[in-house]
Write an enzyme that holds these catalytic residues in place. Structure first.
Site, PDB file in Angstrom:
ATOM      1  N   LYS A   1      -0.820  -5.452  -3.631  1.00 38.53           N
ATOM      2  CA  LYS A   1      -0.637  -4.971  -2.253  1.00 38.53           C
ATOM      3  C   LYS A   1      -1.683  -5.575  -1.323  1.00 38.53           C
ATOM      4  O   LYS A   1      -1.373  -5.987  -0.201  1.00 38.53           O
ATOM      5  CB  LYS A   1      -0.716  -3.437  -2.235  1.00 38.53           C
ATOM      6  CG  LYS A   1       0.501  -2.789  -2.876  1.00 38.53           C
ATOM      7  CD  LYS A   1       0.335  -1.314  -3.179  1.00 38.53           C
ATOM      8  CE  LYS A   1       1.559  -0.802  -3.946  1.00 38.53           C
ATOM      9  NZ  LYS A   1       1.442   0.591  -4.388  1.00 38.53           N
TER      10      LYS A   1
ATOM     11  N   GLN B   1      -2.877   5.461  -3.962  1.00 39.74           N
ATOM     12  CA  GLN B   1      -2.180   5.042  -5.188  1.00 39.74           C
ATOM     13  C   GLN B   1      -2.104   6.207  -6.186  1.00 39.74           C
ATOM     14  O   GLN B   1      -3.107   6.851  -6.480  1.00 39.74           O
ATOM     15  CB  GLN B   1      -2.919   3.846  -5.810  1.00 39.74           C
ATOM     16  CG  GLN B   1      -2.227   3.231  -7.000  1.00 39.74           C
ATOM     17  CD  GLN B   1      -0.907   2.544  -6.644  1.00 39.74           C
ATOM     18  OE1 GLN B   1      -0.810   1.840  -5.644  1.00 39.74           O
ATOM     19  NE2 GLN B   1       0.117   2.758  -7.453  1.00 39.74           N
TER      20      GLN B   1
ATOM     21  N   ASP C   1       3.767   5.005   2.769  1.00 40.16           N
ATOM     22  CA  ASP C   1       4.619   5.241   1.607  1.00 40.16           C
ATOM     23  C   ASP C   1       5.849   6.069   1.994  1.00 40.16           C
ATOM     24  O   ASP C   1       6.809   6.149   1.232  1.00 40.16           O
ATOM     25  CB  ASP C   1       3.832   6.002   0.522  1.00 40.16           C
ATOM     26  CG  ASP C   1       3.336   5.076  -0.572  1.00 40.16           C
ATOM     27  OD1 ASP C   1       3.950   4.003  -0.753  1.00 40.16           O
ATOM     28  OD2 ASP C   1       2.343   5.427  -1.229  1.00 40.16           O
TER      29      ASP C   1
END
Ligand code: NAP
Length: 325
Positions: free
Chosen positions: A53, A97, A120
């Site tokens: 990422k 995460q 997200d």
């Protein structure tokens, strides 16, 4: 006729180029988008994902920073970090995460992320925006599924769509996006009766299950589009043989790699489905690459919302995903 293979790598690369062009315009105007990634402790798989990422952010010109609190971090410490990132004007996107260590209240941490920076798309505010067709941030993998369909010119409106899997991160948002795009949607799960029969109704079949090669040809209506979200690591030679042992779907390259590495990545869809489906996403190289591309897209979108300029200037076809319609 074998199925048309939908090239996720190419579509993801197109989206990344569009995002890079957008970032360039924003940076020139002094508003370079910024992404903060929080990785707690040392989970090897998470470390690989986060590296990917951060690398992708750099490639498209997004400013990125990584925060790596220790394995022993407390909920209070992580809340303080997220609140600090929420306050910082140059940070437009925050990604925490998962999984987090067991002592951490993950739900509380995710709820603490400002919804406008929730790249997200997991925050209940964004879930609500999606289900009420308001502009918000959409989870990356389901958004990627819609991009594959749109950019492959596969019609959605009026089609029968069946989604196998009802998770909050893939199945449910994918179903909501398809519904918002005017498909007639059925969601299936482990308690669904006669799954093959329900799946055979689908013009568009989405497999988001987490079971290697479970969707065989008997689940698929001839000519249907099949999108394979599954990512399963196969290490058992018997499973490998079940998937790739047949004469028609023998794959020498994959066989060699399996022998050398002892594992291979497969989807939820059996390779034999290529003989029945009209179009199919491969694994790897299908939905996977879209997930990071859509994270980049979401970061730029968050920056535009955050900095008060809601419009995406380029990228045809993007508005559908942005608005969840
Ligand atoms: P998940 O949370 O484990 O959900 C799996 C879903 O499949 C559940 O709703 C479950 O039903 C259903 N299911 C399991 N066994 C079934 C069966 N025998 N028949 C019918 N339904 C069944 O998984 P997820 O997070 O949604 O991920 C799904 C897959 O996508 C995984 O392989 C994952 O690795 C992959 N994935 C890929 C990406 C990507 O970037 N390509 C991103 C995210 C996830 P119940 O609800 O009844 O238990």
């Amino acid at each position: 006729m074998p199925a048309r293979i939908l090239d996720g790598k190419k579509i993801a690369s197109d989206i990344r180029s569009e995002v890079a062009a957008e970032v360039k315009i924003m940076a020139a105007a002094g508003a370079r988008p910024g992404l903060a990634v929080v990785l707690v402790g040392h989970n090897p798989a998470s470390e690989i994902y986060v590296r990917g990422k951060v690398k992708a952010s750099e490639e498209v010109g997004i400013y990125s920073e990584q925060h790596t609190p220790p394995e022993t971090a407390t909920t209070a410490e992580l809340l303080a970090l997220v609140e600090d990132l929420n306050r910082r004007a140059e940070i437009d996107g925050i990604l925490v995460q998962l999984p987090m260590p067991p002592q951490v209240d993950s739900k509380r941490i995710l709820m603490a992320v400002d919804p406008i920076k929730d790249v997200d798309g997991f925050h209940p505010v964004n879930v609500g925006f999606l289900s009420t067709q308001r502009p918000g941030l959409v989870p990356c993998t389901p958004a990627g599924v819609i991009e594959i369909l749109n950019r492959s010119h596969i019609p959605i409106a009026g089609q029968e769509a069946v989604v196998v899997g009802r998770s909050d991160i893939v199945g449910k948002p994918a179903a909501m996006l398809l519904l918002n795009a005017d498909a007639t949607v059925t969601i299936c799960h482990s308690k669904t009766r006669d799954l093959p029969e329900v799946c055979r109704r689908a013009d568009i079949l989405i497999a988001a299950i987490g079971r290697a090669g479970m969707i065989t040809r008997e689940f698929v209506k001839p000519g249907a589009t099949v999108i394979d979200v599954g990512m399963n690591k196969v290490t058992d030679p018997a499973v490998f043989q079940r998937l790739f042992g047949g004469r028609l779907y023998k794959n020498a390259k994959r066989e060699d790699a399996f022998r050398t590495k002892g594992s291979t990545l497969v989807g939820d869809v059996h390779p034999e489905v290529a003989e029945v489906a009209g179009a199919l996403t491969p694994v790897p190289g299908g939905v996977g690459p879209l997930t990071i591309a859509m994270l980049m897209f979401n970061t730029v979108k968050a920056a535009k919302m955050h900095r008060g300029s809601g419009q995406w200037s380029g990228a045809s076809g993007q508005k559908a995903v942005v608005s969840g319609q």
